[in-house]
Every structure is written in C-alpha cells, then in structure tokens.
Scaffold this motif. Structure first.
Motif, PDB file in Angstrom:
ATOM      1  N   PRO A  20      -0.358   8.173  -4.131  1.00 14.91           N
ATOM      2  CA  PRO A  20       0.745   8.901  -3.487  1.00 14.91           C
ATOM      3  C   PRO A  20       1.447   8.101  -2.395  1.00 14.91           C
ATOM      4  CG  PRO A  20      -1.387   9.779  -2.797  1.00 14.91           C
ATOM      5  CD  PRO A  20      -1.663   8.825  -3.919  1.00 14.91           C
ATOM      6  N   ILE A  21       0.703   7.273  -1.660  1.00 16.38           N
ATOM      7  CA  ILE A  21       1.315   6.466  -0.602  1.00 16.38           C
ATOM      8  C   ILE A  21       2.264   5.446  -1.207  1.00 16.38           C
ATOM      9  CG2 ILE A  21       0.862   4.828   1.267  1.00 16.38           C
ATOM     10  CD1 ILE A  21      -1.790   6.230   1.736  1.00 16.38           C
ATOM     11  N   LEU A  22       1.825   4.781  -2.286  1.00 15.91           N
ATOM     12  CA  LEU A  22       2.662   3.791  -2.957  1.00 15.91           C
ATOM     13  C   LEU A  22       3.907   4.448  -3.555  1.00 15.91           C
ATOM     14  CD1 LEU A  22       3.193   0.954  -4.066  1.00 15.91           C
ATOM     15  CD2 LEU A  22       1.701   1.515  -5.999  1.00 15.91           C
ATOM     16  N   LEU A  23       3.723   5.565  -4.237  1.00 13.66           N
ATOM     17  CA  LEU A  23       4.855   6.248  -4.853  1.00 13.66           C
ATOM     18  C   LEU A  23       5.880   6.686  -3.801  1.00 13.66           C
ATOM     19  CD1 LEU A  23       3.026   8.463  -7.523  1.00 13.66           C
ATOM     20  CD2 LEU A  23       4.339   6.371  -7.912  1.00 13.66           C
ATOM     21  N   GLN A  24       5.413   7.137  -2.652  1.00 13.74           N
ATOM     22  CA  GLN A  24       6.321   7.555  -1.584  1.00 13.74           C
ATOM     23  C   GLN A  24       7.149   6.385  -1.078  1.00 13.74           C
ATOM     24  OE1 GLN A  24       4.480   9.002   2.121  1.00 13.74           O
ATOM     25  NE2 GLN A  24       5.915  10.709   2.064  1.00 13.74           N
ATOM     26  N   GLU A  25       6.525   5.214  -0.939  1.00 16.74           N
ATOM     27  CA  GLU A  25       7.253   4.041  -0.453  1.00 16.74           C
ATOM     28  C   GLU A  25       8.262   3.535  -1.482  1.00 16.74           C
ATOM     29  OE1 GLU A  25       7.336   3.090   2.572  1.00 16.74           O
ATOM     30  OE2 GLU A  25       5.802   4.594   3.028  1.00 16.74           O
ATOM     31  N   LEU A  81       1.764   0.681   3.656  1.00 14.91           N
ATOM     32  CA  LEU A  81       0.993   0.395   2.450  1.00 14.91           C
ATOM     33  C   LEU A  81      -0.269  -0.401   2.723  1.00 14.91           C
ATOM     34  CD1 LEU A  81       3.858  -0.577  -0.034  1.00 14.91           C
ATOM     35  CD2 LEU A  81       2.368   1.424  -0.212  1.00 14.91           C
ATOM     36  N   THR A  82      -0.234  -1.266   3.728  1.00  7.47           N
ATOM     37  CA  THR A  82      -1.334  -2.224   3.927  1.00  7.47           C
ATOM     38  C   THR A  82      -2.014  -2.111   5.290  1.00  7.47           C
ATOM     39  OG1 THR A  82       0.138  -3.941   4.799  1.00  7.47           O
ATOM     40  CG2 THR A  82      -0.165  -3.861   2.405  1.00  7.47           C
ATOM     41  N   ASP A  83      -1.573  -1.182   6.133  1.00 14.31           N
ATOM     42  CA  ASP A  83      -2.148  -1.031   7.476  1.00 14.31           C
ATOM     43  C   ASP A  83      -2.108  -2.364   8.221  1.00 14.31           C
ATOM     44  OD1 ASP A  83      -3.360   0.155   9.673  1.00 14.31           O
ATOM     45  OD2 ASP A  83      -5.394  -0.146   8.893  1.00 14.31           O
ATOM     46  N   ALA A 111      -0.164 -10.491  -5.439  1.00 13.90           N
ATOM     47  CA  ALA A 111      -0.311 -10.555  -3.991  1.00 13.90           C
ATOM     48  C   ALA A 111      -1.539 -11.414  -3.699  1.00 13.90           C
ATOM     49  CB  ALA A 111      -0.483  -9.162  -3.410  1.00 13.90           C
ATOM     50  N   VAL A 112      -1.400 -12.356  -2.769  1.00 14.49           N
ATOM     51  CA  VAL A 112      -2.486 -13.290  -2.472  1.00 14.49           C
ATOM     52  C   VAL A 112      -2.901 -13.131  -1.018  1.00 14.49           C
ATOM     53  CG1 VAL A 112      -3.236 -15.699  -2.528  1.00 14.49           C
ATOM     54  CG2 VAL A 112      -1.495 -14.901  -4.143  1.00 14.49           C
ATOM     55  N   ARG A 126      -4.361  -4.876  -1.567  1.00 17.47           N
ATOM     56  CA  ARG A 126      -3.745  -5.965  -2.357  1.00 17.47           C
ATOM     57  C   ARG A 126      -3.019  -5.405  -3.565  1.00 17.47           C
ATOM     58  NH1 ARG A 126      -7.976  -8.732  -5.786  1.00 17.47           N
ATOM     59  NH2 ARG A 126      -7.677  -6.672  -6.735  1.00 17.47           N
ATOM     60  N   ASP A 127      -3.670  -4.467  -4.274  1.00 17.45           N
ATOM     61  CA  ASP A 127      -3.070  -3.901  -5.480  1.00 17.45           C
ATOM     62  C   ASP A 127      -1.801  -3.125  -5.151  1.00 17.45           C
ATOM     63  OD1 ASP A 127      -5.163  -5.019  -6.834  1.00 17.45           O
ATOM     64  OD2 ASP A 127      -6.277  -3.139  -7.100  1.00 17.45           O
TER      65      ASP A 127
END
Length: 282
Positions: free
Chosen positions: A5-10, A35-37, A94-95, A154-155
């Motif tokens: 849900p966090i990713l979809l919102q962004e 997304l990554t804090d 993402a690395v 990362r994902d």
C-alpha cells in the motif's frame, strides 16, 4: 501485481502531480523518504553530451562542505562501478552499499572517509535511469548508526524506479512544451542570434519579408541576410520547413540542459528544502 500500500500510494502521487523538471525533484525526495525511511535523498541529472549536471539534495547543506565532497567524489569515482554509476552495473535494480561492500570495507574506503562520513552519512541505496543523452541518479542515504536498507526497502525502490523513469520522461517533455517557440529555437539552435530567432518566428507566423522588415524597422536586405544565415545554421532553404521547425516541440533528449533556463521561464521557483545546484560543469 504489487500490493504494497505504501508503494502504490507513492506511485499514484507521482502520476497525479504531473510534474515538470523543476517540481519533480522535491516530489521524488518526499516519495523516496516515505518508501525507504531515509534521512537524505539526492538527485543527480547529467547531460552527457555537454558534461553538465544538476545535483540537488532534499536537505540544505553547507556549500563549502558540499563542494569539497564533490571534488573528493570525482577523485574516487573510478574505484568501483557503484560510484561510477555504471549503467551496466546498475541495470534496472536498486543497489545498496551493503550489496557491494562489507561494513568494515566501506568504513575504510577513501570515498566513505572523504565524502560520506564527514556528513555523517553511511547507508546508501540508489537507482540509475537513462533517457537519450541524459541520466538520472536517485540515491537514498541514512546517517551513521542506522541499519542497512532491508530487502523490502530495496524492492520498493526498485519497483518505484520504473515509474520514476516514466515520470522523468514526461516531466522532460512538459518542460519543453512550456517553452515559447523562440525559446525552443534558441535552445535547439544556440548558434542563432536573437535577431535571427525573431525573424524565424515571424516567418513561422506566415509573414512576408516585407512585413517582417516593417515590423522590425529594418531594411528588406537585412531581413534577407538574416534569413540566409538562418537557413545555413538549421540546414534548410525552405520557408515551409523553417515554419514547421519553429512550431515543432523537439524531444527533450535533443535539447541542451534546460536547468540553465531562467526561473521566469519555468513560471515557478524552487521552494525550501529542495537543495541547490552543486555544480554547473564537470
């Protein structure tokens, strides 16, 4: 299908904003932090043909310290593809620094000791995007003492990358779309003089040489001389082709770096917290 849900919102926020190149960086800064804090997010946009770049941070930083860090980064960038931002190394993933170095190795690196640790930065994760002659590096940073980025974080950034690239392309074209015809000509053909740009725009509006001479308060021979120079510089001898060129919005990838545009052209200003350009040339 990703159901985070966090990713979809962004992702929804990103597309709903319809940003141009000025409003996109702060939008991404906010999104990557959520997304990554992360504590700090960096944006580095490079125009490879000219070597110019635009580098922004999500927080304000001391200009002198930033300039020193930039110089140190340039000295050590060749030590690993992670620092070189090698497209073959990054691909579409993402690395994280923890994917490349152990914690002990990282702490001993000249890059870490001279660039990141003096600013209390430790954990790093980034994605690289290419479009035409431009590349965009979006990086997330955490301060010393915080944990390494997780696989889930990362994902998230890895999935977000594809949407950022699409938004970046759209933002590039929106930026060009906003330019008046004269500005597009000026940036697409920097060798044209101001008067030649004016003549080209008059031609594109269907005016005769005589009408242009009257409007510009110059002689007919002067207009003809300008027109001859214009045709030579843009590679055509057709008034119709010139008119089509003036009215065509070229792909952003064929334009010089547009971050050199004056702010009045953007019709907006950079707000607090978006950082500032770190360098004008490389």
């Amino acid at each position: 299908m990703n159901t985070d849900p966090i990713l979809l919102q962004e992702i929804v926020r990103l597309y709903e904003a319809e940003p141009d190149l000025l409003t996109l960086p702060p939008l991404l800064f906010e999104g990557v932090v959520r997304l990554t804090d992360s504590d700090v997010v960096g944006w580095t946009e490079v125009h490879h043909r000219s070597g110019e770049l635009r580098a922004l941070l999500s927080v304000e930083d001391d200009p002198a310290r930033r300039a020193t860090a930039f110089q140190a980064y340039a000295r050590h960038a060749g030590s690993h593809p992670f620092w070189q931002k090698d497209p073959a190394f990054y691909g579409e993933r993402a690395v994280r620094e923890s994917d490349v170095f152990t914690d002990e190795e990282f702490m001993a690196l000249p890059m870490a000791r001279e660039v990141f640790l003096p600013s209390n930065a430790h954990r790093i994760m980034g994605v690289l995007m290419l479009h035409g002659e431009y590349s965009l590096d979006l990086s997330a940073h955490r301060v010393v003492g915080r944990p390494a980025y997780s696989d889930a974080e990362r994902d998230r950034l890895q999935v977000y990358r594809g949407h950022v690239l699409r938004a970046y392309r759209q933002a590039q074209q929106r930026t060009v779309d906003k330019l008046p015809a004269a500005d597009r000509l000026r940036y697409a053909f920097p060798e044209l003089t101001q008067r030649q740009v004016e003549v080209a725009v008059w031609i594109a509006q269907g005016n005769s040489n005589e009408a242009i001479a009257t409007a510009m308060s110059v002689s007919l021979d002067t207009v003809k001389a300008h027109l001859k120079a214009i045709f030579s510089k843009i590679g055509t001898d057709s008034r119709l082709a010139l008119a089509k060129l003036v009215h065509t919005v070229p792909p952003f990838s064929q334009m010089p770096p547009l971050w050199r545009l004056p702010l009045e052209t953007w019709k907006t200003h950079t707000g607090p917290g978006t950082g500032e350009a770190l360098a004008a040339a490389r």
